[in-house]
Motif scaffolding. Structure first.
Motif, PDB file in Angstrom:
ATOM      1  N   SER A  64       0.157   3.982 -10.239  1.00 17.61           N
ATOM      2  CA  SER A  64      -0.252   2.806  -9.483  1.00 17.61           C
ATOM      3  C   SER A  64      -1.298   2.017 -10.264  1.00 17.61           C
ATOM      4  CB  SER A  64      -0.767   3.190  -8.096  1.00 17.61           C
ATOM      5  OG  SER A  64      -2.049   3.766  -8.183  1.00 17.61           O
ATOM      6  N   GLY A  65      -2.129   2.710 -11.030  1.00 17.62           N
ATOM      7  CA  GLY A  65      -3.089   2.029 -11.895  1.00 17.62           C
ATOM      8  C   GLY A  65      -2.378   1.160 -12.916  1.00 17.62           C
ATOM      9  N   GLN A  66      -1.345   1.740 -13.534  1.00 19.07           N
ATOM     10  CA  GLN A  66      -0.561   0.963 -14.519  1.00 19.07           C
ATOM     11  C   GLN A  66       0.040  -0.281 -13.881  1.00 19.07           C
ATOM     12  OE1 GLN A  66       2.448   3.531 -16.190  1.00 19.07           O
ATOM     13  NE2 GLN A  66       0.917   4.993 -16.944  1.00 19.07           N
ATOM     14  N   VAL A  67       0.590  -0.072 -12.667  1.00 16.56           N
ATOM     15  CA  VAL A  67       1.234  -1.194 -11.978  1.00 16.56           C
ATOM     16  C   VAL A  67       0.191  -2.275 -11.648  1.00 16.56           C
ATOM     17  CG1 VAL A  67       2.351  -1.888  -9.822  1.00 16.56           C
ATOM     18  CG2 VAL A  67       3.162   0.126 -11.059  1.00 16.56           C
ATOM     19  N   MET A  68      -0.951  -1.849 -11.143  1.00 20.67           N
ATOM     20  CA  MET A  68      -1.984  -2.818 -10.763  1.00 20.67           C
ATOM     21  C   MET A  68      -2.520  -3.560 -11.979  1.00 20.67           C
ATOM     22  SD  MET A  68      -3.991  -1.222  -7.518  1.00 20.67           S
ATOM     23  CE  MET A  68      -4.591   0.191  -8.390  1.00 20.67           C
ATOM     24  N   ASP A  69      -2.569  -2.863 -13.150  1.00 19.80           N
ATOM     25  CA  ASP A  69      -2.965  -3.564 -14.379  1.00 19.80           C
ATOM     26  C   ASP A  69      -2.042  -4.739 -14.663  1.00 19.80           C
ATOM     27  OD1 ASP A  69      -5.052  -1.896 -14.895  1.00 19.80           O
ATOM     28  OD2 ASP A  69      -3.973  -0.611 -16.299  1.00 19.80           O
ATOM     29  N   LEU A  70      -0.787  -4.608 -14.251  1.00 17.53           N
ATOM     30  CA  LEU A  70       0.211  -5.625 -14.581  1.00 17.53           C
ATOM     31  C   LEU A  70       0.355  -6.699 -13.496  1.00 17.53           C
ATOM     32  CD1 LEU A  70       2.835  -3.119 -15.949  1.00 17.53           C
ATOM     33  CD2 LEU A  70       1.755  -4.916 -17.306  1.00 17.53           C
ATOM     34  N   MET A  71      -0.189  -6.409 -12.315  1.00 20.20           N
ATOM     35  CA  MET A  71      -0.070  -7.392 -11.228  1.00 20.20           C
ATOM     36  C   MET A  71      -0.937  -8.617 -11.518  1.00 20.20           C
ATOM     37  SD  MET A  71      -0.157  -5.127  -7.707  1.00 20.20           S
ATOM     38  CE  MET A  71      -0.274  -6.546  -6.589  1.00 20.20           C
ATOM     39  N   LEU A  94      -8.217   3.041  -5.436  1.00 23.83           N
ATOM     40  CA  LEU A  94      -7.113   2.341  -6.105  1.00 23.83           C
ATOM     41  C   LEU A  94      -7.531   1.823  -7.477  1.00 23.83           C
ATOM     42  CD1 LEU A  94      -5.507   0.397  -3.118  1.00 23.83           C
ATOM     43  CD2 LEU A  94      -4.378   2.099  -4.541  1.00 23.83           C
ATOM     44  N   LEU A  95      -8.733   1.245  -7.543  1.00 22.92           N
ATOM     45  CA  LEU A  95      -9.177   0.661  -8.811  1.00 22.92           C
ATOM     46  C   LEU A  95      -9.417   1.729  -9.874  1.00 22.92           C
ATOM     47  CD1 LEU A  95     -11.680  -2.156  -7.693  1.00 22.92           C
ATOM     48  CD2 LEU A  95      -9.315  -2.400  -8.442  1.00 22.92           C
ATOM     49  N   SER A  96      -9.700   2.975  -9.443  1.00 19.37           N
ATOM     50  CA  SER A  96     -10.049   4.023 -10.396  1.00 19.37           C
ATOM     51  C   SER A  96      -8.927   4.304 -11.404  1.00 19.37           C
ATOM     52  CB  SER A  96     -10.419   5.315  -9.658  1.00 19.37           C
ATOM     53  OG  SER A  96      -9.255   5.831  -9.029  1.00 19.37           O
ATOM     54  N   GLY A  97      -7.681   4.034 -11.003  1.00 18.14           N
ATOM     55  CA  GLY A  97      -6.575   4.280 -11.936  1.00 18.14           C
ATOM     56  C   GLY A  97      -6.343   3.157 -12.927  1.00 18.14           C
ATOM     57  N   MET A  98      -7.048   2.045 -12.722  1.00 17.54           N
ATOM     58  CA  MET A  98      -6.793   0.877 -13.575  1.00 17.54           C
ATOM     59  C   MET A  98      -7.637   0.906 -14.837  1.00 17.54           C
ATOM     60  SD  MET A  98      -6.669  -2.236 -10.810  1.00 17.54           S
ATOM     61  CE  MET A  98      -6.289  -3.507 -12.035  1.00 17.54           C
ATOM     62  N   LEU A 134       0.825  -1.198   0.000  1.00 15.39           N
ATOM     63  CA  LEU A 134       0.000   0.000   0.000  1.00 15.39           C
ATOM     64  C   LEU A 134       0.862   1.252   0.000  1.00 15.39           C
ATOM     65  CD1 LEU A 134      -2.986  -0.813   2.342  1.00 15.39           C
ATOM     66  CD2 LEU A 134      -2.999  -0.379  -0.109  1.00 15.39           C
ATOM     67  N   LYS A 135       1.934   1.223   0.801  1.00  9.48           N
ATOM     68  CA  LYS A 135       2.849   2.361   0.858  1.00  9.48           C
ATOM     69  C   LYS A 135       3.387   2.677  -0.531  1.00  9.48           C
ATOM     70  CE  LYS A 135       5.175   2.683   5.324  1.00  9.48           C
ATOM     71  NZ  LYS A 135       6.363   2.192   6.025  1.00  9.48           N
ATOM     72  N   VAL A 136       3.837   1.626  -1.225  1.00  7.34           N
ATOM     73  CA  VAL A 136       4.409   1.830  -2.554  1.00  7.34           C
ATOM     74  C   VAL A 136       3.361   2.385  -3.503  1.00  7.34           C
ATOM     75  CG1 VAL A 136       5.372   0.662  -4.571  1.00  7.34           C
ATOM     76  CG2 VAL A 136       6.204   0.081  -2.289  1.00  7.34           C
ATOM     77  N   LEU A 137       2.166   1.782  -3.501  1.00  8.86           N
ATOM     78  CA  LEU A 137       1.115   2.236  -4.410  1.00  8.86           C
ATOM     79  C   LEU A 137       0.774   3.702  -4.148  1.00  8.86           C
ATOM     80  CD1 LEU A 137      -1.324  -0.825  -4.615  1.00  8.86           C
ATOM     81  CD2 LEU A 137       0.283  -0.008  -6.344  1.00  8.86           C
ATOM     82  N   THR A 138       0.717   4.084  -2.863  1.00  7.71           N
ATOM     83  CA  THR A 138       0.413   5.469  -2.518  1.00  7.71           C
ATOM     84  C   THR A 138       1.506   6.398  -3.046  1.00  7.71           C
ATOM     85  OG1 THR A 138      -0.534   4.556  -0.503  1.00  7.71           O
ATOM     86  CG2 THR A 138      -0.312   6.941  -0.598  1.00  7.71           C
ATOM     87  N   LYS A 139       2.747   5.974  -2.895  1.00  9.18           N
ATOM     88  CA  LYS A 139       3.874   6.768  -3.376  1.00  9.18           C
ATOM     89  C   LYS A 139       3.802   7.016  -4.875  1.00  9.18           C
ATOM     90  CE  LYS A 139       8.115   6.795  -0.801  1.00  9.18           C
ATOM     91  NZ  LYS A 139       8.420   5.857   0.240  1.00  9.18           N
ATOM     92  N   LEU A 140       3.280   6.038  -5.593  1.00  8.27           N
ATOM     93  CA  LEU A 140       3.290   6.116  -7.049  1.00  8.27           C
ATOM     94  C   LEU A 140       2.251   7.098  -7.593  1.00  8.27           C
ATOM     95  CD1 LEU A 140       3.598   2.330  -8.016  1.00  8.27           C
ATOM     96  CD2 LEU A 140       5.392   4.066  -8.098  1.00  8.27           C
ATOM     97  N   GLY A 141       1.205   7.377  -6.824  1.00  6.28           N
ATOM     98  CA  GLY A 141       0.133   8.220  -7.342  1.00  6.28           C
ATOM     99  C   GLY A 141      -0.842   7.397  -8.168  1.00  6.28           C
TER     100      GLY A 141
END
Lengths: 452, 452
Positions: free
Chosen positions: B86-93, B113-117, B75-82
């Protein structure tokens, strides 16, 4: 056609095909089944059909079938096949499975079985059996694909084609140098994405995670679990590649190790399953129970040394099982946390100190809570504040000692390379039983004049 | 060059590269490391370097890194990313990992969080979260490769090339018909051995072993373990393919389930590891201890109801801990055998009856052996044959009852779809404690005139 046979009809259908000697239809049906299921069907068939069943199978199919049977059944099948055919089958079996079948047999029987095998295959199996049990060397298979570092992608694909039948799992290709040392690894993904003319050296991954043949199987499991590998290469000390351990063997290791932890923690006796005969199960369980019996007698001796105290205040006996039980349980709780924690965690001094300190704080919180609770229960029930203080303060002290014993003993055993789970029921229970009784009656004797 | 850096120097080297903004060298070093190791290095770095570390990574790399971190760190990392990154990253997870990260968050936070995906990716994750916890649906990933049944081998290889980056594991290719129903499976081996012009239909394996999305994760693990699969397909009830469960997730399941069994059997409290704060660990352990405390009080009440017997023959108290302890242990032994046996065995009526009968025979052997032993011990120690008979016959009866309770209770719970391991310490111990005391003092009271 095959798909139309419902699963529960398959065994009957197979018997029919065997009786009518319809080998082709039999084969058609079998190629659609998993080795595990074929083995279950084979086991379920009346003994008299076994010979023809085996006769209808190719050596490859028997090798697959046999790997899904219990040791005893495996030997029966091999004996039925005769030396020559059984040799062919054993040549095709995974070396690690074969080694684990042979390990419990007499040297004569081993020699007899190996005599039918190809020289190079039997040498490999004998080599595997030279490694210590529960190491990577015992689990590894030599059925993997290696490629020289100077190969191109095209050459690699060609080699793969000629080895596809042979290798247990082709998920990774291991790259070796001229001295057979492991220098890299390539996955299918990379092979597919690469151009045919590219060199393996240029697309391979250099920092290969490997284990040595004497690595403990629990550590091998830890690597595979951590890195999500499908296989891990095994090297000799000079980094020469000698085999791979595959993930399916690791799942078995994880289950077996967890079962062993449970056996030891619950002192439930070694490898008892649903099929263990009653006499053997009892024989394996009895040592713990007899040990507990003698521990019980020691506890009894301690209690008897406080006979005066006890006969003056019989109410003290009412709280005995509670104090011993709770001290035992808090010890087991800590033990379970330590034993399972060691599985996924590398230990260093800092971790150990932090853990002991954490458990000490836990024991304080637990001790205070339970002591206060039992004080009030004793007060209300027996209308005796002194008894409440005796029981409460005893419980407080024994809970702290029990928790610390359950933490420090397994950590000490681990430090000296002894499996911490042997601390199990017996050791922790003994100590906690004896300590808790001594503390309880010691405190009670101090207060005896006020208790009467 | 990279290989020359010893492993323990890597973190320092990384800090140097970060400070000097050498992104290219940083990347060169990182591509040679496993995601697990990168995550450990990342965690070990001083907080101030984290932002630039993440800045130097591609979204793909962050997705790999993040999957190896604990929930809190993720969560810390995702928050840091904006939101956007973070949406891009979550798309790839992996969807299953993302779902397990999200499941404990508040609805607001999930939505944020999901809104950026990408729409299609977030829908998939939300679908996964709709399945019950601990089912195949929760573990499955949609990153797999399926091919239509009419493809040729050449078409298949081409499709593979375009999906190689994307699919989590390409070990098996699943074949579907026009209605997306699963009709076959092909392994790499077959693809490599086949001619380019062959049809997939002709080389595929028809009788695919699959699970449905609501299959319990323990059953999924059992299938993968039995058949040595690297992945298993997940279908909806109409046989439409919706995902796959991979073997790496199954190893985690096996470890987690074993830990849960140990937690329950030893009543050691839910998910306590080395990093759990003392207060939380104590909070999770206390319920069992408090339960045991009240059980102890009940035992005390039973003993107190035999106060007359006890004050007449104080020696009876000496054997109390032994009888209760041994009855408890034989119950736990049977419980452990049943709980672990259920993992690898399908139960039917025949198996259950055979098991109960086996355990009864075991309890007879154990009971007779221990009863004779304690009779002589009591005789020698207290010089009192009547006491020996009371203690011996009590032990005989309680061992039988304890063993049968430890067998029948978990089997009954299993029959009613309750996890048999909850029978654990508390339930079995209570019953056995109470029964053993009642039997012991009952028999003693019958013999009281002869004991005095």
């Amino acid at each position: 056609m095959i798909q139309q046979i419902p699963e529960d009809q398959i065994p009957l259908h197979i018997i029919k095909l065997l009786k009518e000697s319809k080998k082709r239809e039999f084969q058609e049906l079998l190629t659609e089944l998993q080795p595990y299921d074929i083995a279950r069907i084979f086991e379920g068939l009346p003994e008299k059909h076994h010979t023809r069943f085996l006769l209808f199978l190719s050596s490859e199919q028997i090798a697959e079938l046999i790997q899904e049977l219990e040791n005893e059944q495996q030997l029966k099948v091999l004996t039925k096949l005769g030396i020559e055919k059984s040799g062919q089958v054993m040549d095709l079996m995974d070396n690690d499975d074969l080694a684990s079948l042979l390990q419990d047999l007499s040297p004569d029987k081993i020699e007899e079985l190996l005599s039918g095998m190809k020289k190079e295959e039997s040498t490999i199996v004998q080599n595997i059996m030279n490694y210590e049990p529960e190491t990577a060397g015992r689990l590894m298979t030599n059925r993997f694909v290696w490629i020289p570092h100077y190969f191109t992608v095209r050459e690699t694909v060609n080699k793969l084609k000629s080895f596809a039948e042979f290798s247990e799992t082709i998920n990774y290709l291991y790259v070796i140098d001229d001295e057979k040392k492991l220098v890299g690894v390539v996955s299918y993904r990379e092979i597919i994405l690469a151009e045919e003319t590219e060199k393996i050296e240029d697309i391979m991954f250099n920092r290969v995670v490997s284990v040595t043949a004497d690595t403990d199987q629990e550590d091998v499991a830890r690597f595979i679990e951590r890195y999500d590998f499908l296989a891990i290469p095994v090297v000799e000390e000079n980094n020469v590649l000698v085999g791979i351990v595959t993930v399916d063997d690791i799942i078995d290791v994880v289950i077996r190790e967890a079962n062993e932890d449970i056996e030891k923690l619950s002192a439930s006796g070694k490898s008892i399953d649903f099929d263990t005969p009653a006499f053997i199960a009892a024989y394996r369980r009895l040592p713990w129970l007899i040990l507990l019996l003698f521990i019980g007698v020691i506890s009894g001796t301690i209690i008897s040394s406080f006979e005066d105290t006890l006969s003056q205040v019989v109410a003290l006996a009412f709280f005995m099982p509670m104090i011993a039980g709770m001290t035992g349980n808090t010890g087991t709780q800590s033990l379970a946390v330590v034993v399972r924690g060691l599985i996924s965690r590398d230990m260093d001094k800092q971790v150990v100190i932090k853990l002991i300190w954490r458990e000490f704080k836990v024991s304080l919180i637990i001790g205070i809570t339970c002591a206060i609770l039992i004080f009030f229960i004793a007060l209300i029930w027996r209308q005796d504040p002194t008894l409440g203080i005796v029981v409460g303060s005893s419980l407080f002290i024994t809970l702290i000692i029990g928790t610390m014993a359950g933490t420090i003993i397994p950590l000490t055993l681990y430090k000296f390379d002894i499996d911490p789970a042997v601390a199990s029921g017996p050791l922790i229970t003994t100590l906690n039983d004896i300590l808790s009784l001594l503390i309880y009656f010691g405190i009670a004797t101090m207060f005896i004049s006020k208790l009467m």
